[in-house]
Design a protein around this motif. Structure first.
Motif, mmCIF file in Angstrom:
data_model
loop_
_atom_site.group_PDB
_atom_site.id
_atom_site.type_symbol
_atom_site.label_atom_id
_atom_site.label_comp_id
_atom_site.label_asym_id
_atom_site.label_seq_id
_atom_site.Cartn_x
_atom_site.Cartn_y
_atom_site.Cartn_z
ATOM 1 N N MET A 1 5.826 2.199 8.606
ATOM 2 C CA MET A 1 5.692 1.962 7.276
ATOM 3 C C MET A 1 4.708 0.801 7.157
ATOM 4 S SD MET A 1 6.848 4.645 5.232
ATOM 5 C CE MET A 1 6.152 3.651 4.078
ATOM 6 N N ALA A 2 5.210 -0.274 8.186
ATOM 7 C CA ALA A 2 4.341 -1.644 7.871
ATOM 8 C C ALA A 2 2.955 -1.428 8.122
ATOM 9 C CB ALA A 2 5.008 -2.465 8.915
ATOM 10 N N LEU A 3 2.552 -0.571 9.310
ATOM 11 C CA LEU A 3 1.183 -0.035 9.610
ATOM 12 C C LEU A 3 0.282 0.551 8.144
ATOM 13 C CD1 LEU A 3 -1.084 0.050 11.399
ATOM 14 C CD2 LEU A 3 -0.036 2.347 12.137
ATOM 15 N N LEU A 4 1.153 1.197 7.391
ATOM 16 C CA LEU A 4 0.465 1.793 6.297
ATOM 17 C C LEU A 4 0.240 0.811 5.221
ATOM 18 C CD1 LEU A 4 2.143 5.401 5.860
ATOM 19 C CD2 LEU A 4 -0.178 4.979 6.868
ATOM 20 N N HIS A 5 1.251 0.054 5.057
ATOM 21 C CA HIS A 5 1.317 -1.048 3.875
ATOM 22 C C HIS A 5 0.119 -2.124 4.284
ATOM 23 C CE1 HIS A 5 4.522 0.204 1.703
ATOM 24 N NE2 HIS A 5 5.303 0.515 2.613
ATOM 25 N N GLU A 6 -0.250 -2.128 5.723
ATOM 26 C CA GLU A 6 -1.205 -2.888 5.960
ATOM 27 C C GLU A 6 -2.796 -2.779 5.814
ATOM 28 O OE1 GLU A 6 -0.158 -4.172 9.936
ATOM 29 O OE2 GLU A 6 1.621 -5.366 9.223
ATOM 30 N N ARG A 7 -2.844 -1.491 5.562
ATOM 31 C CA ARG A 7 -4.224 -0.861 5.406
ATOM 32 C C ARG A 7 -4.834 -1.329 4.157
ATOM 33 N NH1 ARG A 7 -5.474 -0.715 9.803
ATOM 34 N NH2 ARG A 7 -3.444 -1.661 9.846
ATOM 35 N N ARG A 8 -6.136 -1.589 3.917
ATOM 36 C CA ARG A 8 -6.883 -1.803 2.985
ATOM 37 C C ARG A 8 -6.775 -0.779 1.896
ATOM 38 N NH1 ARG A 8 -10.920 -1.963 6.599
ATOM 39 N NH2 ARG A 8 -12.129 -0.616 5.480
ATOM 40 N N ALA A 9 -6.992 -1.002 0.545
ATOM 41 C CA ALA A 9 -7.029 0.005 -0.228
ATOM 42 C C ALA A 9 -8.304 0.847 -0.151
ATOM 43 C CB ALA A 9 -7.321 -0.555 -1.710
ATOM 44 N N GLU A 10 -9.413 0.548 0.563
ATOM 45 C CA GLU A 10 -10.410 1.304 0.844
ATOM 46 C C GLU A 10 -9.897 2.215 1.800
ATOM 47 O OE1 GLU A 10 -10.684 -1.974 1.190
ATOM 48 O OE2 GLU A 10 -11.759 -2.529 -0.788
ATOM 49 N N PHE A 11 -9.354 1.840 2.945
ATOM 50 C CA PHE A 11 -8.637 3.121 4.039
ATOM 51 C C PHE A 11 -7.950 3.919 3.163
ATOM 52 C CE2 PHE A 11 -5.548 4.380 6.894
ATOM 53 C CZ PHE A 11 -6.495 4.920 7.952
ATOM 54 N N ALA A 12 -7.073 3.444 2.513
ATOM 55 C CA ALA A 12 -6.081 4.580 1.639
ATOM 56 C C ALA A 12 -6.952 5.383 0.957
ATOM 57 C CB ALA A 12 -5.229 3.724 0.919
ATOM 58 N N GLU A 13 -8.182 5.017 0.220
ATOM 59 C CA GLU A 13 -8.929 6.003 -0.438
ATOM 60 C C GLU A 13 -9.600 6.827 0.459
ATOM 61 O OE1 GLU A 13 -9.781 7.761 -3.663
ATOM 62 O OE2 GLU A 13 -8.478 6.226 -3.632
ATOM 63 N N GLU A 14 -10.356 6.355 1.417
ATOM 64 C CA GLU A 14 -11.093 7.089 2.334
ATOM 65 C C GLU A 14 -10.280 8.195 3.169
ATOM 66 O OE1 GLU A 14 -13.770 5.188 5.627
ATOM 67 O OE2 GLU A 14 -14.207 3.715 4.143
ATOM 68 N N HIS A 15 -9.283 7.900 3.290
ATOM 69 C CA HIS A 15 -8.342 8.771 4.063
ATOM 70 C C HIS A 15 -7.105 9.205 3.212
ATOM 71 C CE1 HIS A 15 -10.573 6.212 7.082
ATOM 72 N NE2 HIS A 15 -10.608 7.416 7.616
ATOM 73 N N SER A 16 -7.358 9.659 2.185
ATOM 74 C CA SER A 16 -6.135 9.569 1.149
ATOM 75 C C SER A 16 -5.378 10.937 1.488
ATOM 76 C CB SER A 16 -6.824 9.816 -0.395
ATOM 77 O OG SER A 16 -7.461 11.059 -0.541
ATOM 78 N N PRO A 17 -5.679 12.017 1.778
ATOM 79 C CA PRO A 17 -4.697 13.095 2.176
ATOM 80 C C PRO A 17 -3.982 12.739 3.482
ATOM 81 C CG PRO A 17 -6.943 14.088 1.916
ATOM 82 C CD PRO A 17 -7.312 12.618 1.764
ATOM 83 N N TRP A 18 -4.551 12.202 4.413
ATOM 84 C CA TRP A 18 -3.835 11.640 5.801
ATOM 85 C C TRP A 18 -3.054 10.675 5.264
ATOM 86 C CZ3 TRP A 18 -3.017 6.797 7.920
ATOM 87 C CH2 TRP A 18 -2.543 6.897 9.354
ATOM 88 N N PHE A 19 -3.352 9.604 4.558
ATOM 89 C CA PHE A 19 -2.510 8.470 4.125
ATOM 90 C C PHE A 19 -1.265 9.059 3.426
ATOM 91 C CE2 PHE A 19 -1.231 4.871 1.628
ATOM 92 C CZ PHE A 19 -1.407 3.982 2.219
ATOM 93 N N ARG A 20 -1.489 9.809 2.288
ATOM 94 C CA ARG A 20 -0.599 10.220 1.463
ATOM 95 C C ARG A 20 0.506 11.230 2.204
ATOM 96 N NH1 ARG A 20 -4.452 11.534 -3.370
ATOM 97 N NH2 ARG A 20 -4.768 9.624 -4.185
ATOM 98 N N GLN A 21 -0.055 11.897 3.060
ATOM 99 C CA GLN A 21 0.950 12.877 3.791
ATOM 100 C C GLN A 21 1.649 12.051 4.806
ATOM 101 O OE1 GLN A 21 -1.123 16.131 5.710
ATOM 102 N NE2 GLN A 21 0.985 16.986 6.522
ATOM 103 N N ASN A 22 1.295 11.136 5.594
ATOM 104 C CA ASN A 22 1.974 10.415 6.457
ATOM 105 C C ASN A 22 3.033 9.296 5.765
ATOM 106 O OD1 ASN A 22 1.326 11.033 9.417
ATOM 107 N ND2 ASN A 22 -0.755 10.982 8.342
#
Length: 55
Positions: free
Chosen positions: A1-22
């Motif tokens: 979880m820490a790894l996901l929380h450390e990601r930039r907002a741009e990363f989350a937006e760029e990879h939104s399906p992967w980010f949300r599912q994981n």
């Protein structure tokens, strides 16, 4: 979880399906099922090509 929380907002937006599912999966695996369900409830209902119908 820490790894996901450390990601930039741009990363989350760029990879939104992967980010949300994981995020949902990891929350469930971490025993945080209520948080996973709450987060899943904030996502668009057709996000994964599925629709829900309550009859």
């Amino acid at each position: 979880m820490a790894l996901l929380h450390e990601r930039r907002a741009e990363f989350a937006e760029e990879h939104s399906p992967w980010f949300r599912q994981n995020r949902i999966w990891l929350l469930g695996e971490a025993g945080q099922r209520e948080e996973a369900l709450a987060y899943a409830g904030t996502l668009p209902p057709d996000m994964y090509g599925l629709t829900v119908s309550k009859v």
